[in-house]
Design a protein around this motif. Structure first.
Motif, PDB file in Angstrom:
ATOM      1  N   ILE A 160     -37.902 -25.105  13.179  1.00  0.00           N
ATOM      2  CA  ILE A 160     -37.216 -26.333  13.606  1.00  0.00           C
ATOM      3  C   ILE A 160     -37.710 -27.522  12.780  1.00  0.00           C
ATOM      4  CG2 ILE A 160     -36.698 -27.836  15.563  1.00  0.00           C
ATOM      5  CD1 ILE A 160     -35.557 -25.141  15.966  1.00  0.00           C
ATOM      6  N   VAL A 161     -38.966 -27.453  12.338  1.00  0.00           N
ATOM      7  CA  VAL A 161     -39.534 -28.559  11.562  1.00  0.00           C
ATOM      8  C   VAL A 161     -38.718 -28.806  10.295  1.00  0.00           C
ATOM      9  CG1 VAL A 161     -41.590 -29.344  10.329  1.00  0.00           C
ATOM     10  CG2 VAL A 161     -41.835 -28.145  12.491  1.00  0.00           C
ATOM     11  N   GLN A 162     -38.135 -27.761   9.732  1.00  0.00           N
ATOM     12  CA  GLN A 162     -37.284 -27.924   8.549  1.00  0.00           C
ATOM     13  C   GLN A 162     -36.168 -28.933   8.817  1.00  0.00           C
ATOM     14  OE1 GLN A 162     -36.034 -23.881   8.076  1.00  0.00           O
ATOM     15  NE2 GLN A 162     -38.021 -23.158   7.332  1.00  0.00           N
ATOM     16  N   SER A 163     -35.544 -28.831   9.982  1.00  0.00           N
ATOM     17  CA  SER A 163     -34.443 -29.731  10.331  1.00  0.00           C
ATOM     18  C   SER A 163     -34.949 -31.136  10.625  1.00  0.00           C
ATOM     19  CB  SER A 163     -33.688 -29.183  11.548  1.00  0.00           C
ATOM     20  OG  SER A 163     -33.145 -27.912  11.284  1.00  0.00           O
ATOM     21  N   LEU A 164     -36.108 -31.240  11.305  1.00  0.00           N
ATOM     22  CA  LEU A 164     -36.631 -32.559  11.667  1.00  0.00           C
ATOM     23  C   LEU A 164     -37.086 -33.332  10.436  1.00  0.00           C
ATOM     24  CD1 LEU A 164     -38.646 -31.935  14.965  1.00  0.00           C
ATOM     25  CD2 LEU A 164     -36.277 -32.649  14.665  1.00  0.00           C
ATOM     26  N   VAL A 165     -37.660 -32.658   9.446  1.00  0.00           N
ATOM     27  CA  VAL A 165     -38.083 -33.337   8.219  1.00  0.00           C
ATOM     28  C   VAL A 165     -36.862 -33.858   7.465  1.00  0.00           C
ATOM     29  CG1 VAL A 165     -39.140 -32.983   5.955  1.00  0.00           C
ATOM     30  CG2 VAL A 165     -40.266 -32.106   7.999  1.00  0.00           C
ATOM     31  N   THR A 166     -35.767 -33.080   7.478  1.00  0.00           N
ATOM     32  CA  THR A 166     -34.523 -33.555   6.852  1.00  0.00           C
ATOM     33  C   THR A 166     -34.000 -34.801   7.566  1.00  0.00           C
ATOM     34  OG1 THR A 166     -33.942 -31.292   6.194  1.00  0.00           O
ATOM     35  CG2 THR A 166     -32.168 -32.905   6.231  1.00  0.00           C
ATOM     36  N   LYS A 224     -38.383 -47.198  10.281  1.00  0.00           N
ATOM     37  CA  LYS A 224     -39.800 -46.874  10.151  1.00  0.00           C
ATOM     38  C   LYS A 224     -40.328 -46.050  11.316  1.00  0.00           C
ATOM     39  CE  LYS A 224     -40.741 -51.008   7.400  1.00  0.00           C
ATOM     40  NZ  LYS A 224     -41.526 -52.264   7.295  1.00  0.00           N
ATOM     41  N   ASN A 225     -39.945 -46.407  12.534  1.00  0.00           N
ATOM     42  CA  ASN A 225     -40.473 -45.725  13.724  1.00  0.00           C
ATOM     43  C   ASN A 225     -39.555 -44.569  14.108  1.00  0.00           C
ATOM     44  OD1 ASN A 225     -42.436 -47.716  13.752  1.00  0.00           O
ATOM     45  ND2 ASN A 225     -41.231 -49.033  15.090  1.00  0.00           N
ATOM     46  N   ILE A 226     -39.985 -43.360  13.796  1.00  0.00           N
ATOM     47  CA  ILE A 226     -39.173 -42.165  14.048  1.00  0.00           C
ATOM     48  C   ILE A 226     -39.958 -41.255  14.982  1.00  0.00           C
ATOM     49  CG2 ILE A 226     -38.000 -40.192  13.006  1.00  0.00           C
ATOM     50  CD1 ILE A 226     -37.958 -41.823  10.368  1.00  0.00           C
ATOM     51  N   ASN A 227     -39.499 -41.128  16.214  1.00  0.00           N
ATOM     52  CA  ASN A 227     -40.164 -40.295  17.217  1.00  0.00           C
ATOM     53  C   ASN A 227     -39.115 -39.364  17.826  1.00  0.00           C
ATOM     54  OD1 ASN A 227     -42.647 -41.775  16.958  1.00  0.00           O
ATOM     55  ND2 ASN A 227     -41.669 -43.419  18.108  1.00  0.00           N
ATOM     56  N   GLN A 281     -36.260 -19.260  20.611  1.00  0.00           N
ATOM     57  CA  GLN A 281     -36.201 -20.669  20.975  1.00  0.00           C
ATOM     58  C   GLN A 281     -37.548 -21.327  20.685  1.00  0.00           C
ATOM     59  OE1 GLN A 281     -33.590 -22.577  22.236  1.00  0.00           O
ATOM     60  NE2 GLN A 281     -32.312 -20.792  21.766  1.00  0.00           N
ATOM     61  N   ARG A 282     -37.500 -22.476  20.026  1.00  0.00           N
ATOM     62  CA  ARG A 282     -38.728 -23.195  19.718  1.00  0.00           C
ATOM     63  C   ARG A 282     -38.569 -24.681  20.007  1.00  0.00           C
ATOM     64  NH1 ARG A 282     -41.226 -20.594  14.138  1.00  0.00           N
ATOM     65  NH2 ARG A 282     -41.165 -18.403  14.803  1.00  0.00           N
ATOM     66  N   LEU A 283     -39.711 -25.326  20.204  1.00  0.00           N
ATOM     67  CA  LEU A 283     -39.764 -26.777  20.386  1.00  0.00           C
ATOM     68  C   LEU A 283     -40.501 -27.360  19.197  1.00  0.00           C
ATOM     69  CD1 LEU A 283     -39.837 -29.534  21.962  1.00  0.00           C
ATOM     70  CD2 LEU A 283     -41.979 -28.699  22.965  1.00  0.00           C
ATOM     71  N   ALA A 284     -39.962 -28.409  18.621  1.00  0.00           N
ATOM     72  CA  ALA A 284     -40.625 -29.101  17.521  1.00  0.00           C
ATOM     73  C   ALA A 284     -40.540 -30.599  17.742  1.00  0.00           C
ATOM     74  CB  ALA A 284     -40.006 -28.713  16.179  1.00  0.00           C
ATOM     75  N   CYS A 285     -41.532 -31.301  17.226  1.00  0.00           N
ATOM     76  CA  CYS A 285     -41.598 -32.761  17.399  1.00  0.00           C
ATOM     77  C   CYS A 285     -42.039 -33.376  16.084  1.00  0.00           C
ATOM     78  CB  CYS A 285     -42.575 -33.091  18.525  1.00  0.00           C
ATOM     79  SG  CYS A 285     -42.983 -34.840  18.681  1.00  0.00           S
ATOM     80  N   LEU A 286     -41.510 -34.563  15.767  1.00  0.00           N
ATOM     81  CA  LEU A 286     -41.917 -35.296  14.570  1.00  0.00           C
ATOM     82  C   LEU A 286     -42.143 -36.758  14.944  1.00  0.00           C
ATOM     83  CD1 LEU A 286     -40.643 -35.051  10.968  1.00  0.00           C
ATOM     84  CD2 LEU A 286     -40.725 -37.296  12.046  1.00  0.00           C
ATOM     85  N   LEU A 287     -43.306 -37.280  14.549  1.00  0.00           N
ATOM     86  CA  LEU A 287     -43.651 -38.677  14.806  1.00  0.00           C
ATOM     87  C   LEU A 287     -43.975 -39.353  13.487  1.00  0.00           C
ATOM     88  CD1 LEU A 287     -46.106 -38.278  17.836  1.00  0.00           C
ATOM     89  CD2 LEU A 287     -43.630 -38.564  17.915  1.00  0.00           C
TER      90      LEU A 287
END
Length: 633
Positions: free
Chosen positions: A394-400, A411-414, A432-438
């Motif tokens: 899932i991190v692949q999608s969140l980094v995009t 600037k503030n991406i949560n 199913q996975r959970l991913a978070c990006l701050l």
């Protein structure tokens, strides 16, 4: 005077109705509406004493050609077509050229069977085989290189046409052509589809792709001979070159009146249903149910529901009377996994994070990030390079998503996402996975508008609170590790009962600047047995707080010391917190970590002597097991 006083009928066809790609097929539909019989075109012609077999031979060397028919028409006169043929071609969107070419297109529109005409004086031995990587010129004067999946028509083994797609320039029918070989064939639709995608999608290839009918192949051949004799003054030679390896099995579908009415929501009688089949000219017999013999022209009819759709279509879906459904209702069971995922989602939203929903498809390069999965699931025919592989993290999608927002000065991406990742072993796997990006600032207190800058410990705090919220208190461990595409000194793995369930840390600066992520496998979390959360009444007695600090090696993890403290402490030790970390540049390879220990007894007020016994035991355990030294004032 111009014969343009015709009616225009605009049909919207579904992809499964290949039978409607011909006037003859459409006649069955119009005949059903007006309850009229379908009239077949004239095909009677005279044959000369000359035989095609005396001049030509046929050799088919591939299973991808199930049927091939060839007929010889001699002494044709190439000229303009009759006005009615030209008008009908133009009305169908096809430009008239001359009587020979026009008759080929005209028969295709009539019967749905594409034909191809060769200049017979340029042929010797007709063959059909698969391509071998050779090159030849097609009718558009372009050199084409064919592959092993392309079906070729050959003359003495030399390519003269791409089967079902385009003929070759060497055997083109011109104004000087006198003798014609008519080709009527059926090829493997899959091969035609692949070839047409590379070369050209035409009216002919479209019909081959969807499938043509054997009986129409014979009909189209006869019809072409009839028209060439009548409008091109041709003489049809006797006999036909035939390769026929196509078996057509009869297909019978059984339906009942009750099922028809149940699905359509109508109250039709048997007579009304049979009247529809009569209009559509579908043969049937009456036994226990209605047994319908499906004609070969209707390749779209294969299950009872197909026939029921035909009944509803002809009777008119507008005649369905709306009624409330009367179906038995049973109590549904709880979907524990869905409830679990909902619980996780609510927690993340409660932390002030925004939910993302991204495409499951990513590019080949993105699919390699943050994952060691080698057996990726690739799309056979992706719509673009950016959407060709199912994601493995899932991190692949969140980094995009982060890069998209950061490039627009946000600037503030949560953000967080709960979704599926995919892989393939012996079978396809979906997890199913959970991913978070701050990144930037994290809004901790909306009421006071208090912002704190995102770092590793903010992220770690969120995942720790999540695990405790899910009932894993004192069962999880977060330890440093080296992870793919993560900052080498700021990442860690997450364990529950010593089994890895995820990771967290800072994304490598080469991929994203100041972005922190975590990902946990919800499937694995759900598999762990969890004890129900117990609620304790707040203690009536005061707690005792003791602070201490240890000097340890720089590579010693604080979590290791915390575990030693908890094991050495008794039940009176209720909590351990780190409140200071100090690294002195003058003292190499050493650091100081300060802890606050909270002691509490639910039954009485603790005295200092009781606490000191446990306190000293904790100090001795840490000094021994962590090679630590108690820091003095």
């Amino acid at each position: 005077y111009l014969d343009f006083n015709d009616e225009i009928i605009d049909f919207e066809l579904t992809t499964d109705r290949s039978d409607l790609l011909s006037v003859l097929g459409m006649a069955y539909e119009v005949g059903a509406i007006y309850d009229l019989e379908v009239k077949y075109p004239d095909v009677d012609y005279k044959e000369t004493k000359n035989s095609i077999k005396d001049k030509f031979s046929l050799k088919v060397e591939t299973e991808n050609c199930m049927l091939y028919l060839a007929k010889l028409v001699e002494n044709v006169v190439v000229k303009d077509s009759p006005q009615f043929i030209r008008n009908r071609l133009m009305a169908s969107g096809i430009r008239p050229i001359n009587n020979v070419v026009d008759i080929s297109n005209y028969v295709m529109l009539e019967t749905g069977q594409p034909l191809h005409f060769f200049d017979a004086d340029k042929l010797n031995k007709i063959g059909v085989r698969m391509g071998r990587g050779e090159e030849f010129k097609t009718l558009d004067n372009k050199v084409r290189k064919v592959g092993e999946s392309d079906i070729l028509i050959t003359n003495d083994d030399e390519p003269i046409g791409l089967a079902g797609v385009m003929g070759g320039l060497d055997t083109e029918v011109t104004k000087e052509t006198e003798n014609i070989i008519i080709e009527s064939a059926i090829f493997n639709p899959k091969n035609i589809r692949n070839t047409s995608k590379k070369i050209l999608r035409s009216e002919a290839s479209m019909r081959f792709e969807k499938g043509v009918v054997k009986e129409r192949s014979y009909l189209a051949l006869k019809r072409a001979c009839y028209l060439l004799e009548k409008y091109a003054e041709g003489s049809v030679a006797k006999d036909t070159l035939v390769h026929d390896e196509m078996t057509v099995s009869e297909k019978t579908i059984s339906i009942s009146v009750e099922k028809v009415n149940k699905i359509l929501g109508m109250n039709l009688t048997e007579k009304e249903i049979l009247n529809v089949f009569d209009k559509l000219q579908l043969p049937y017999s009456i036994k226990e149910n209605i047994e319908v013999l499906v004609p070969s022209r209707r390749m779209d009819l294969s299950i009872p529901e197909d026939l029921i759709e035909e009944v509803g279509r002809v009777v008119g879906f507008n005649n369905v009377v709306g009624e409330l459904p009367t179906v038995p209702i049973k109590k549904g069971g709880r979907n524990l996994k869905s409830e679990y995922i909902k619980k996780v989602k609510e927690f993340m939203i409660g932390k002030g994070l925004n939910q993302n929903i991204n495409y499951s498809l990513v590019s080949e390069e993105e699919s390699k990030l943050f994952s060691d999965i080698e057996n990726k699931v690739k799309i056979l025919e992706p719509i673009s390079k950016e959407r060709e592989v199912l994601r493995t993290s899932i991190v692949q999608s969140l980094v995009t998503a982060y890069k998209y927002n950061a490039s627009r000065k946000i600037k503030n991406i949560n953000i967080f996402e709960i979704g599926a990742v995919y892989s393939k072993e012996e079978e396809f796997i979906e997890e199913q996975r959970l991913a978070c990006l701050l990144s930037g600032n994290y809004l901790e207190n909306r009421w006071q508008n208090k912002l704190i800058e995102v770092d590793f410990y903010i992220l770690k705090g969120i995942i720790e609170e999540l695990l405790e919220y899910l009932g894993f208190k004192n069962r999880y461990e977060i330890s440093t590790s080296k992870l793919k595409d993560m900052h080498p000194g700021r990442c860690a793995s997450v364990f529950i009962d010593r089994k890895e369930v995820g990771f967290l840390g800072q994304v490598h600066p080469s991929l994203a600047k100041d972005a922190y992520v975590f990902e946990v496998n919800i499937e694995k979390l759900f598999e762990f047995k969890m004890k129900p959360i117990k609620y304790k009444e707040p203690s009536k007695y005061p707690s005792v707080v003791k602070d201490l600090a240890f000097i340890v090696d720089l590579d010693v993890e604080s979590s290791k010391i915390e575990n030693i403290i908890r094991k050495a402490g008794s039940r009176m030790l209720s909590d351990v917190e780190v409140f200071d970390v100090y690294i002195d540049d003058k003292v190499s390879n050493k650091k100081s970590i300060a802890y606050s220990l909270i002691f509490k007894d639910e039954t009485k007020t603790l005295n200092d002597e009781e606490v000191m016994i446990i306190f000293k035991r904790i100090i001795e355990a840490v000094e021994e097991k962590a090679n630590a030294k108690l820091k003095s004032e």
